[in-house]
Design a protein around this motif. Sequence first.
Motif, PDB file in Angstrom:
ATOM      1  N   ASP A 150       0.771  -1.568  -0.218  1.00 24.53           N
ATOM      2  CA  ASP A 150      -0.001   0.266   0.049  1.00 24.53           C
ATOM      3  C   ASP A 150       0.996   1.367  -0.074  1.00 24.53           C
ATOM      4  O   ASP A 150       0.022   2.151  -1.113  1.00 24.53           O
ATOM      5  N   SER A 154       0.739   3.863  -2.932  1.00 25.48           N
ATOM      6  CA  SER A 154       0.595   5.569  -2.662  1.00 25.48           C
ATOM      7  C   SER A 154       1.747   6.543  -3.026  1.00 25.48           C
ATOM      8  O   SER A 154       1.386   7.160  -3.729  1.00 25.48           O
ATOM      9  N   THR A 157       1.090   6.715  -6.829  1.00 24.99           N
ATOM     10  CA  THR A 157       0.009   7.926  -7.244  1.00 24.99           C
ATOM     11  C   THR A 157       0.657   8.780  -6.879  1.00 24.99           C
ATOM     12  O   THR A 157       0.383   9.816  -8.047  1.00 24.99           O
ATOM     13  N   TYR A 415       1.406   5.167   3.013  1.00 24.24           N
ATOM     14  CA  TYR A 415       0.265   5.457   2.980  1.00 24.24           C
ATOM     15  C   TYR A 415      -0.518   6.452   3.910  1.00 24.24           C
ATOM     16  O   TYR A 415      -1.055   7.246   3.095  1.00 24.24           O
ATOM     17  N   ALA A 419      -1.750  10.354   2.399  1.00 24.33           N
ATOM     18  CA  ALA A 419      -3.046  10.181   2.351  1.00 24.33           C
ATOM     19  C   ALA A 419      -3.704  11.322   3.610  1.00 24.33           C
ATOM     20  O   ALA A 419      -4.755  12.364   2.951  1.00 24.33           O
TER      21      ALA A 419
END
Length: 493
Positions: A150, A154, A157, A415, A419
């Motif tokens: 994850d 992330s 991204t 992650y 976020a």
Amino acid sequence: MTDILLGKGEHQIFLLARYANRHGLVSGATGTGKTVSLLVMADGLSRIGVPVFVADVKGDVAGLAMPGAPTPQVEKRAREIGLPGFAPEASPVVFWDLFGKDGHPIRTTVSEIGPALFARILELNDVQAGVLDITFRLADEQGLLLLDLDDLRSLLTLVSDKRAEVSQRYGLVSTQSIAAIQRALLRLEGDGKQFFGEPALALTDLLRTDLTGRGVVSILAADRLVLQPRLYSTFLLWLLSELFEQLPEVGDLDKPKLAFIFDEAHLLFDDAPPALMHRIEQVVRLIRSKGVGVYFCSQFPDDVPGAILGQLGNRIQHALRAFTPRDQKAVKTAAETFVPNPKIDVAQVISQLGVGEALVSTLQANGVPMPVERALMAPPRCRMGTVTAEERAAVMARSPIGGKYTTAVNRESAYEILARRRSDAAPEEKPAAKDAKDAKGAQQGDMLHDWLWGTGRRQGMVESMAKQAARTVGSQLGRQILRGVLGGITSRR
């Protein structure tokens, strides 16, 4: 006795404990007795206090955990060879499993694997591996922990969202490469996701002895893992590299600190690029001084590259059937790499060996290899076969590892940090986008600089340093050196 009786030819043949760190090879066709020889070696090393790590590809190595059956054939072979005090006996065993089903879970972090080995697991091409290098570089400079998949997804991204700015600073990053890496991650998540995370494996748990002084045999359940050959071979290479990085120099000891047995060894070398092959050769050559003996097991001796084959001082060669040109080449390779014995035509004898027979050459006084001998191999004291699910569960229940690795830990890492940053930046997104649109190219670099090197980076660095303080100094150094040794395999920076 501190040496291991392997078998008997004209005389008894021993694997000398003080030369067991000089590596070895067990090879032969299917069904000729390779696994039995591995059992004898693993049991013998354990009995003299040497911990052993071995991958169990077919499930029969697990028999080390159970005493063998005292059959007339086994007892007869023990008398012929002259095994002293032979009696059925189990070895102290700890079961491991990357999938957490047939043993204690084994985990490591994405950061500890590093970009070069991770690219090999994902089967990336050179361009895609270069993008992965940039992603890891960004994580390092941002102070972002990459613990699980994850976290990596992330960060990919982020690289995709900031592709223009990242490309300007680090080199071209294409959407196609990022998409290819993300698809490869999706495939890996199907079976390998649980391997990445915490608590990460502590190497000290592979270097255990029991209360009687016997070395604990760590058995990796690999029957499912071997179906993913890149993950299987890369995991074992990573583990070997971790041992190389973290263990201190000890020179030649009276006995090794660990014996590492690599079954299906050809998977390590298949399609490996030259730079990786060079690193593997270096690790195998130098890890001897860390007190680790590496033993490869494969059907053909030429499955192991010549540069590494020449470093394997202890050799057990079971029968090969020269039916095809490939087999004939393997027979020739085996014959040429043994120390000649004028009484034996190696190329001819290899195809005549029966089950439980082998050509053996080990290092003797002053590290000189003995002339090859045809030998009856010793029988193991343990079970020659698999264990039941109930027996495996009973072994795990009394394991010294206990529940240390049972529950995965998901602490804050890339992650969660990314976020939170996206959430904090959400109200300012429109003004920032408007400013960027008005200023265009010049301000793109400023935006990346502010985002990467400004408040967000300082906050991430403080959080990362606080968390890393909880890890041992050895683990920190291990990750740094691993990135230095293996991270440079396919460096594109």
